[in-house]
Write a protein that holds these residues in place. Structure first.
Motif, PDB file in Angstrom:
ATOM      1  N   THR A 194       5.931  -2.218  -0.349  1.00  0.00           N
ATOM      2  CA  THR A 194       7.123  -1.378  -0.442  1.00  0.00           C
ATOM      3  C   THR A 194       6.754   0.082  -0.198  1.00  0.00           C
ATOM      4  OG1 THR A 194       6.856  -0.924  -2.796  1.00  0.00           O
ATOM      5  CG2 THR A 194       8.097  -2.920  -2.195  1.00  0.00           C
TER       6      THR A 194
ATOM      7  N   GLU B  22       7.196   2.430  -2.223  1.00  0.00           N
ATOM      8  CA  GLU B  22       6.560   2.902  -3.459  1.00  0.00           C
ATOM      9  C   GLU B  22       5.104   2.467  -3.531  1.00  0.00           C
ATOM     10  OE1 GLU B  22       9.591   1.301  -3.408  1.00  0.00           O
ATOM     11  OE2 GLU B  22      10.687   3.179  -3.567  1.00  0.00           O
ATOM     12  N   ASP B  23       4.803   1.220  -3.095  1.00  0.00           N
ATOM     13  CA  ASP B  23       3.418   0.741  -3.080  1.00  0.00           C
ATOM     14  C   ASP B  23       2.553   1.642  -2.202  1.00  0.00           C
ATOM     15  OD1 ASP B  23       4.126  -1.522  -4.612  1.00  0.00           O
ATOM     16  OD2 ASP B  23       4.344  -2.807  -2.832  1.00  0.00           O
TER      17      ASP B  23
ATOM     18  N   ARG C 203       3.200   4.742  -1.197  1.00  0.00           N
ATOM     19  CA  ARG C 203       3.106   6.103  -1.769  1.00  0.00           C
ATOM     20  C   ARG C 203       1.936   6.193  -2.746  1.00  0.00           C
ATOM     21  NH1 ARG C 203       9.017   6.930  -2.131  1.00  0.00           N
ATOM     22  NH2 ARG C 203       9.395   8.454  -0.512  1.00  0.00           N
ATOM     23  N   ALA C 204       1.734   5.142  -3.525  1.00  0.00           N
ATOM     24  CA  ALA C 204       0.658   5.133  -4.515  1.00  0.00           C
ATOM     25  C   ALA C 204      -0.720   5.118  -3.849  1.00  0.00           C
ATOM     26  CB  ALA C 204       0.804   3.924  -5.438  1.00  0.00           C
TER      27      ALA C 204
END
Length: 96
Positions: free
Chosen positions: A76, A78-79, A81-82
């Motif tokens: 994702t 978000e994944d 981004r991390a």
């Protein structure tokens, strides 16, 4: 350079291909910053496909240290981004 695609394995990619991979990485970073979900998905797929196309898969039992780690195709926004550094998934200091 050894690249790991999470969930798939490792690929050896010649340094001569880093310019193309960095271009896709820059595009991916811009799409993440703008929140362009469809663009992010398309560019992540293109980046992973380029690594697969340009690289040579290592044997499954090979345990080489990975110089780059890329997310899986189903990661994702978000994944990813991390996983990012300030330079994206592929640091600009990587030789090309």
């Amino acid at each position: 350079m050894i690249v790991r695609i999470m969930g798939e394995g490792q690929v050896r990619v010649a340094d001569s291909h880093l310019t193309e991979l960095n271009r896709l990485d820059d595009e991916l970073l811009a799409e993440m910053e703008s929140g362009d979900g469809p663009g992010f998905r398309r560019t992540l797929g293109a980046l992973l496909e380029a690594v697969r196309r340009l690289g040579e898969p290592l044997a499954d039992d090979s345990l080489e240290p990975s110089e780059l780690i890329l997310p899986s195709a189903d990661a994702t926004l978000e994944d990813v981004r991390a996983m990012l550094s300030d330079d994206g998934l592929i640091p600009s200091g990587t030789p090309d």
